[in-house]
Design a protein around this motif. Structure first.
Motif, PDB file in Angstrom:
ATOM      1  N   ALA A 113      22.685   4.853 -22.524  1.00  0.00           N
ATOM      2  CA  ALA A 113      21.795   5.802 -23.202  1.00  0.00           C
ATOM      3  C   ALA A 113      20.702   6.329 -22.276  1.00  0.00           C
ATOM      4  N   HIS A 114      20.252   5.487 -21.362  1.00  0.00           N
ATOM      5  CA  HIS A 114      19.153   5.913 -20.488  1.00  0.00           C
ATOM      6  C   HIS A 114      19.589   6.996 -19.507  1.00  0.00           C
ATOM      7  N   LYS A 115      20.887   7.176 -19.368  1.00  0.00           N
ATOM      8  CA  LYS A 115      21.363   8.195 -18.422  1.00  0.00           C
ATOM      9  C   LYS A 115      21.586   9.542 -19.095  1.00  0.00           C
ATOM     10  N   LEU A 116      21.582   9.531 -20.413  1.00  0.00           N
ATOM     11  CA  LEU A 116      21.930  10.733 -21.163  1.00  0.00           C
ATOM     12  C   LEU A 116      21.166  11.969 -20.738  1.00  0.00           C
ATOM     13  N   PHE A 117      19.853  11.765 -20.495  1.00  0.00           N
ATOM     14  CA  PHE A 117      19.019  12.935 -20.289  1.00  0.00           C
ATOM     15  C   PHE A 117      18.792  13.272 -18.829  1.00  0.00           C
ATOM     16  N   GLY A 118      19.516  12.590 -17.936  1.00  0.00           N
ATOM     17  CA  GLY A 118      19.367  12.876 -16.514  1.00  0.00           C
ATOM     18  C   GLY A 118      20.032  14.200 -16.153  1.00  0.00           C
ATOM     19  N   VAL A 119      19.537  14.808 -15.079  1.00  0.00           N
ATOM     20  CA  VAL A 119      20.123  16.077 -14.646  1.00  0.00           C
ATOM     21  C   VAL A 119      21.528  15.829 -14.112  1.00  0.00           C
ATOM     22  N   PHE A 120      22.477  16.573 -14.639  1.00  0.00           N
ATOM     23  CA  PHE A 120      23.880  16.473 -14.218  1.00  0.00           C
ATOM     24  C   PHE A 120      24.491  15.092 -14.479  1.00  0.00           C
ATOM     25  N   GLN A 121      23.895  14.341 -15.379  1.00  0.00           N
ATOM     26  CA  GLN A 121      24.477  13.047 -15.736  1.00  0.00           C
ATOM     27  C   GLN A 121      25.452  13.259 -16.877  1.00  0.00           C
ATOM     28  N   ARG A 122      26.631  12.718 -16.741  1.00  0.00           N
ATOM     29  CA  ARG A 122      27.596  12.849 -17.819  1.00  0.00           C
ATOM     30  C   ARG A 122      28.108  11.473 -18.184  1.00  0.00           C
ATOM     31  N   LEU A 123      28.432  11.297 -19.447  1.00  0.00           N
ATOM     32  CA  LEU A 123      29.022  10.036 -19.864  1.00  0.00           C
ATOM     33  C   LEU A 123      30.487  10.210 -20.247  1.00  0.00           C
ATOM     34  N   HIS A 124      30.997  11.413 -20.019  1.00  0.00           N
ATOM     35  CA  HIS A 124      32.407  11.644 -20.333  1.00  0.00           C
ATOM     36  C   HIS A 124      33.077  12.355 -19.169  1.00  0.00           C
ATOM     37  N   LEU A 125      34.395  12.314 -19.170  1.00  0.00           N
ATOM     38  CA  LEU A 125      35.130  12.971 -18.105  1.00  0.00           C
ATOM     39  C   LEU A 125      35.330  14.437 -18.400  1.00  0.00           C
ATOM     40  N   ASP A 126      35.503  15.191 -17.314  1.00  0.00           N
ATOM     41  CA  ASP A 126      35.731  16.624 -17.464  1.00  0.00           C
ATOM     42  C   ASP A 126      36.927  16.941 -18.335  1.00  0.00           C
ATOM     43  N   ASP A 127      37.974  16.115 -18.207  1.00  0.00           N
ATOM     44  CA  ASP A 127      39.145  16.481 -19.005  1.00  0.00           C
ATOM     45  C   ASP A 127      39.053  16.009 -20.449  1.00  0.00           C
ATOM     46  N   GLU A 128      38.008  15.225 -20.752  1.00  0.00           N
ATOM     47  CA  GLU A 128      37.766  14.908 -22.160  1.00  0.00           C
ATOM     48  C   GLU A 128      36.931  16.014 -22.782  1.00  0.00           C
ATOM     49  N   PHE A 129      35.812  16.262 -22.127  1.00  0.00           N
ATOM     50  CA  PHE A 129      34.912  17.304 -22.616  1.00  0.00           C
ATOM     51  C   PHE A 129      34.314  18.020 -21.422  1.00  0.00           C
ATOM     52  N   GLU A 130      34.291  19.354 -21.463  1.00  0.00           N
ATOM     53  CA  GLU A 130      33.736  20.087 -20.331  1.00  0.00           C
ATOM     54  C   GLU A 130      32.208  20.023 -20.343  1.00  0.00           C
ATOM     55  N   GLY A 131      31.638  20.402 -19.204  1.00  0.00           N
ATOM     56  CA  GLY A 131      30.172  20.446 -19.144  1.00  0.00           C
ATOM     57  C   GLY A 131      29.661  19.957 -17.801  1.00  0.00           C
ATOM     58  N   THR A 132      28.434  20.339 -17.471  1.00  0.00           N
ATOM     59  CA  THR A 132      27.873  19.900 -16.198  1.00  0.00           C
ATOM     60  C   THR A 132      26.854  18.788 -16.397  1.00  0.00           C
ATOM     61  N   GLY A 133      26.438  18.542 -17.632  1.00  0.00           N
ATOM     62  CA  GLY A 133      25.464  17.493 -17.839  1.00  0.00           C
ATOM     63  C   GLY A 133      24.034  17.976 -17.677  1.00  0.00           C
ATOM     64  N   ILE A 134      23.798  19.244 -17.850  1.00  0.00           N
ATOM     65  CA  ILE A 134      22.438  19.767 -17.734  1.00  0.00           C
ATOM     66  C   ILE A 134      21.816  19.974 -19.110  1.00  0.00           C
ATOM     67  N   GLY A 135      22.670  20.069 -20.127  1.00  0.00           N
ATOM     68  CA  GLY A 135      22.167  20.423 -21.458  1.00  0.00           C
ATOM     69  C   GLY A 135      21.059  19.521 -21.974  1.00  0.00           C
ATOM     70  N   LEU A 136      21.300  18.197 -21.932  1.00  0.00           N
ATOM     71  CA  LEU A 136      20.291  17.290 -22.489  1.00  0.00           C
ATOM     72  C   LEU A 136      19.059  17.216 -21.601  1.00  0.00           C
ATOM     73  N   ALA A 137      19.248  17.403 -20.291  1.00  0.00           N
ATOM     74  CA  ALA A 137      18.095  17.454 -19.390  1.00  0.00           C
ATOM     75  C   ALA A 137      17.213  18.633 -19.795  1.00  0.00           C
ATOM     76  N   ASN A 138      17.862  19.731 -20.168  1.00  0.00           N
ATOM     77  CA  ASN A 138      17.111  20.896 -20.629  1.00  0.00           C
ATOM     78  C   ASN A 138      16.349  20.589 -21.911  1.00  0.00           C
ATOM     79  N   VAL A 139      17.032  19.920 -22.841  1.00  0.00           N
ATOM     80  CA  VAL A 139      16.390  19.593 -24.116  1.00  0.00           C
ATOM     81  C   VAL A 139      15.176  18.704 -23.877  1.00  0.00           C
ATOM     82  N   GLN A 140      15.336  17.740 -22.988  1.00  0.00           N
ATOM     83  CA  GLN A 140      14.216  16.847 -22.708  1.00  0.00           C
ATOM     84  C   GLN A 140      13.048  17.608 -22.092  1.00  0.00           C
ATOM     85  N   ARG A 141      13.378  18.513 -21.207  1.00  0.00           N
ATOM     86  CA  ARG A 141      12.332  19.301 -20.581  1.00  0.00           C
ATOM     87  C   ARG A 141      11.606  20.155 -21.615  1.00  0.00           C
TER      88      ARG A 141
END
Lengths: 381, 161
Positions: free
Chosen positions: A322-350
């Protein structure tokens, strides 16, 4: 002049019109090793108090001209000396009324003469310590302020740097894309499967790079752009975001359960982006569910905060990370499971931080996730 | 390259020049382009001086203007252009990497007709630049003083050369 010399000494003011009185005080307090100043009258005391800071003032009550009480009141009326501890010294035939008057003038103690040297010393020692600690605190605060200012400057530099670098990266990226595209056109029909695979992966990587650069630019912009707070009803905002999402969701069955959201003081465009992120994630991570349920509602029992939650019944995440969720470009899933760069939650936190708020999450693998977004209650109009 | 190019491309990076010319090929506009590698060369062309002192008179139908140029930057070129009576009506499309608000605002303040951030994506880049060229050099009727469009009729899709 400061109340403390570099070697740790504080100033103590002794006020008595009678030289013998001063002598008694001096000899009693000398062992404390502090700097002792003498005043022979109320007026003299006032002059000194204007010029320096004292850890304590020993004030004789019975003085000609300005007596002890008047002097004390005058000392208290000056900003600089308002909180300086005053100890009254008086002859032993003082009535209770007079003692009361003494405290009313702002004394912290009332000592009857003759006062034992030991007692005097221990009482004054307390104030010496207090003054030392207060000075140490002041210094720490100043250091802290300096560090803070430096941190702020470094942060701004970093933002400017990451923005300008991302910006400058776009030109070579455009060139890579351009010539790969032209190469592909040029080799149309001439490439075997292996060649095509290399080409496709090169282009895919380039695309990925473009996405990352855009994300950094977007993230950076969130820190730089001006915050325009206004009275914001979160309900129409949420509805607008959901409406925009419907076409993307396509023919998936999504049940939206939206509660009565609060009104806050917030920046509409930033909050919209935050909602788009949270709701978009909910849609994305319920992608494998035949029937997705996405809830959004108010957070009620937060005390000093007001906020919302977004809950989905999708893929969830491992709470150990959970502590990694909001990191920049941190993802907890694989690209072929779900797309994304992992910036979304970092944006929300900001975005939350810029409003003085916070964001956190709960979830379990396969059991969905809940995201909480809270703001300080003063933000409520 | 003909003598009366309808497009003046002001661009210092040869890779961007190559990609832009390729994109303009779609509407057969690649040979309608004069390339100036910096602001000074661009003005030399527009003012018919220096290397261009012997060129036939007339203005291009559009100037595709990059902003980050050596010697004199694009906004300065635009400012001079708009401040010169004989040149001030020439359509200008700023074609730049810069997404900076302040460049866009200043560009419009100085009188650009359009502000296009060069797309990073290949297909989008080709499409956008081709359409830009197609619109300004073919579809749009240019201001007085522009090179006559001798080849336009011949180059219409229905009449391939």
């Amino acid at each position: 002049m400061d109340e403390k010399r570099p070697d740790g000494q504080v100033n103590i003011l002794l006020v008595d019109d009678q030289p013998e009185g001063l002598l008694v005080l001096e000899s009693a307090l000398a062992p404390l090793g502090q700097r002792l100043s003498r005043a022979h009258s109320g007026a003299d005391a006032l002059r000194q108090v204007l010029a320096a800071d004292f850890a304590a003032i020993l004030l004789d009550v019975q003085m000609p001209g300005m007596d002890g009480y008047e002097t004390a009141e005058a000392i208290r009326s000056r900003e600089r000396s308002r909180n300086t501890p005053i100890l009254f010294l008086t002859a032993h035939h003082t009535s209770e009324v007079q003692i009361f008057h003494g405290y009313a003038s702002g004394a912290v103690d009332f000592l009857i003469k003759p006062c034992s040297a030991e007692i005097l010393r221990s009482k004054v020692k307390v104030f010496v310590e207090l003054a030392r600690q207060s000075e140490a605190l002041k210094e720490l605060n100043q250091e802290l302020e300096l560090l803070n200012a430096r941190l702020g400057a470094t942060n701004r530099e970093l933002e400017a740097f990451s923005y300008s670098v991302s910006h400058d990266l776009r030109a070579p990226l455009r060139h890579v894309n351009g010539f790969l595209g032209l190469l592909e056109e040029h080799l149309e029909g001439l490439m075997d499967e292996e060649g095509r695979s290399y080409m496709s992966r090169a282009q895919g990587a380039s695309q990925r790079m473009g996405q990352l650069i855009d994300d950094i630019l977007g993230f950076s912009r969130l820190a730089r752009q001006d915050l325009m707070k206004t009275r914001l009803d979160l309900n129409p905002l949420a509805r607008a975001v959901i409406e925009e999402m419907e076409p993307e969701a396509g023919d998936r069955k999504i049940e939206w359960r939206i509660g009565d959201l609060p009104t806050i003081q917030g920046d509409p465009s930033l909050l919209r982006a935050a909602f788009a992120n949270l709701l978009g994630n909910a849609v994305k991570f319920t992608g494998h569910k035949p029937e997705a349920v996405i809830e959004m509602g108010p957070l009620d029992d937060l005390g000093a905060e007001v906020g919302v939650f977004v809950r989905d019944n999708g893929a969830g995440f491992d709470p150990a990370y959970a502590h990694k969720l909001f990191g920049v470009f941190q993802r907890l899933h694989l690209d072929d499971e779900f797309e994304g760069t992992g910036i979304g939650l970092a944006n929300v936190q900001r975005i939350a931080q810029r409003h003085g708020g916070r964001v956190w999450a709960e979830g379990n693998p396969g059991e969905g996730a809940t995201f909480y977004l809270a703001f300080p209650k003063e933000t409520q109009p | 390259m003909n003598d009366l190019p309808r497009i003046l491309l002001v661009e210092d990076d040869p890779k961007d020049v190559a990609l832009t010319l390729k994109a303009l090929e779609r509407f057969n506009l690649a040979n309608e382009v004069t390339v100036a590698r910096d602001g000074v060369e661009a003005l030399d062309f527009l003012f018919c001086r220096g290397n261009y002192s012997r060129r036939p008179p007339g203005n291009p139908a559009v100037v595709l203007l990059d902003l980050k140029l050596p010697k004199m930057d694009g906004l300065e070129v635009l400012r001079i252009l708009r401040g010169t009576e004989a040149l001030r009506m020439i359509p200008v499309v700023i074609l730049t990497s810069s997404g900076e608000d302040r460049d866009r605002i200043e560009g419009y303040r100085l009188g650009t007709n359009a502000y296009v951030v060069k797309p990073v994506h290949f297909a989008t880049f080709m499409e956008s630049v081709a359409c830009l060229g197609g619109f300004w050099a073919i579809v749009n009727a240019p201001p007085p003083g522009s090179f006559p469009n001798f080849g336009a009729l011949a180059r219409r899709p229905s009449n391939p050369q």
